[in-house]
Design an enzyme around this catalytic site. Structure first.
Site, PDB file in Angstrom:
ATOM      1  N   PHE A 261       0.991  -1.273   0.018  1.00 49.66           N
ATOM      2  CA  PHE A 261       0.211  -0.056  -0.085  1.00 49.66           C
ATOM      3  C   PHE A 261       0.843   1.125  -0.011  1.00 49.66           C
ATOM      4  O   PHE A 261       0.823   1.927   0.603  1.00 49.66           O
ATOM      5  CB  PHE A 261      -0.793  -0.198   1.246  1.00 49.66           C
ATOM      6  N   CYS A 351      -4.396   4.072  10.153  1.00 50.46           N
ATOM      7  CA  CYS A 351      -5.378   5.285  10.433  1.00 50.46           C
ATOM      8  C   CYS A 351      -6.316   4.804  11.246  1.00 50.46           C
ATOM      9  O   CYS A 351      -7.415   5.564  11.293  1.00 50.46           O
ATOM     10  CB  CYS A 351      -5.588   5.939   9.082  1.00 50.46           C
TER      11      CYS A 351
END
Length: 399
Positions: A261, A351
């Site tokens: 990612f 996150c």
């Protein structure tokens, strides 16, 4: 009749203060006293909100907390998420971004003329007259953008993505495509007057650039990387620096690293190693490839959907370390493959403490040790929490 007061002892995930007996009070801080009738007496950690728009504006939820309490809230969110999975580890002091440092934001505009964030738990737009989280370069455009959009006579509600790039502010307006010579001249005049890096519009078929005098870049580490319109970027430079430092520490000494990612290369371009970088967003991975090639960095890129096609254990075992920074949903499939791998070290950036804790549980069950977590507060006065973490296999040494 005497009034009984109960102390607020913590802040819940959505920002309410909570007493020991479970009563909730909006906009309460630890140390505040809550009376039976709901009256709140501020305590030593109750701060005066600096912004006139608080609490109506959804951009902030925690301006009533001082920094120490906001930091405690962030640590508690991480600890609670880990505890829900039966995990615990060292949780370091949070890295908090200061006011006026947000370098990217999505604002909203409506034909009535309001421009700003949406309200808390509402789609109504709070017309920004001040903002204590946005970088000055972004907030300086709020009033001029209102005038421009009014002049263009657009009839629909629009989303405005503002990003501070190397060349200035990058503006992407979603929901309309101005037509005609007068509109084109207005946009060009606006971009020139405010020294913008780029102006683009997207009516639903992709960004159409109307102004870009120089190729727009963002510098990651020391590498200028082409910046696609509205590309993901860490919200503040301070937050990015904290996450990068954590990943550099996590995989220190590893000669080969897989960055999963990878996005634009926030980590791939700052690690002193040979890096394989995988990313599902085509624009982002092409930008990373171009930036790495121009800077002659040893980064091999692959456009790869890691949800549909995570790296296998055979592929993972080629690396001395893995860094991954998935979206809010986490990386369930990739974490499972990692749990079955022999990778000595994993650096994980998240996150979302809840999806991180779920993935961490899989890694720990697979034989990894969660050594530490570094919380990061990039979204000033927000309930949004980010973190970085290090996992190791006790019987492995970096190759």
């Amino acid at each position: 009749m005497s009034v009984t007061e109960t102390e607020i002892i913590r802040v819940a995930a959505r920002g309410d203060g909570v007493t020991a007996d479970g009563r909730h009070a909006p906009f309460a801080a630890p140390g505040d006293m809550l009376a039976d009738d709901g009256t709140l007496t501020p305590g030593p950690h109750h701060a005066t909100p600096p912004c006139r728009h608080f609490p109506a504006c959804g951009g902030c939820q925690l301006q009533h907390l001082d920094d120490a309490t906001w930091g405690d809230f962030i640590v508690d969110r991480v600890a609670s998420a880990l505890a829900a999975q039966g995990l615990e580890t060292e949780i370091r002091a949070p890295a908090l971004s200061p006011p006026h440092t947000r370098r990217r934001a999505t604002l909203h505009w409506e034909p009535a003329g309001r421009l700003g964030f949406t309200g808390e738990k509402s789609h109504a737009i709070v017309d920004l007259a001040e903002c204590h989280v946005l970088a000055p370069e972004l907030f300086a455009l709020v009033a001029p953008l209102k005038r421009l959009l009014g002049r263009l006579r657009l009839k629909r509600r629009l989303d405005l993505h503002l990003t501070l790039a190397d060349q200035g502010v990058d503006v992407l307006i979603i929901g309309a495509l101005p037509e005609g010579l007068e509109a084109a001249e207005a946009v060009t005049d606006f971009a020139q007057r405010h020294a913008l890096a780029r102006v683009a519009f997207d009516e639903g078929y992709g960004a159409e650039v109307r102004w870009e005098p120089d190729a727009v870049t963002v510098t990651l580490g020391d590498v200028p990387v082409p910046l696609p319109p509205a590309a993901f970027l860490q919200a503040t430079r301070e937050g990015e620096a904290a996450l990068v430092a954590a990943m550099q520490e996590a995989v220190a000494g590893a000669p080969t690293v897989a960055d999963l990612f990878a996005g634009l290369g926030t980590f791939a371009l700052t690690l002193p190693a040979k890096v394989y970088a995988a990313e599902g967003a085509r624009d982002a991975i092409l930008s990373l490839k171009a930036g790495a090639a121009r800077a002659q960095r040893p980064v091999f890129t692959e456009h790869r959907d890691l949800y549909r096609r995570p790296l296998t254990t055979t592929e993972l075992d080629r690396f001395a370390a893995v860094v991954l920074d998935p979206p809010r949903a986490g990386a369930r499939e990739q974490a499972q493959a990692l749990a079955e791998s022999k990778v000595p070290v994993i650096g994980y950036v998240s996150c979302n403490p809840s999806s991180f804790a779920r993935d961490a549980k899989m890694l720990v069950d697979g034989g990894y040790v969660l050594e530490w977590v570094q919380p990061v507060g990039q979204f000033r006065w927000s309930t949004h929490v980010e973190l970085a973490a290090r996992f190791t296999r006790a019987d492995s040494q970096p190759r």
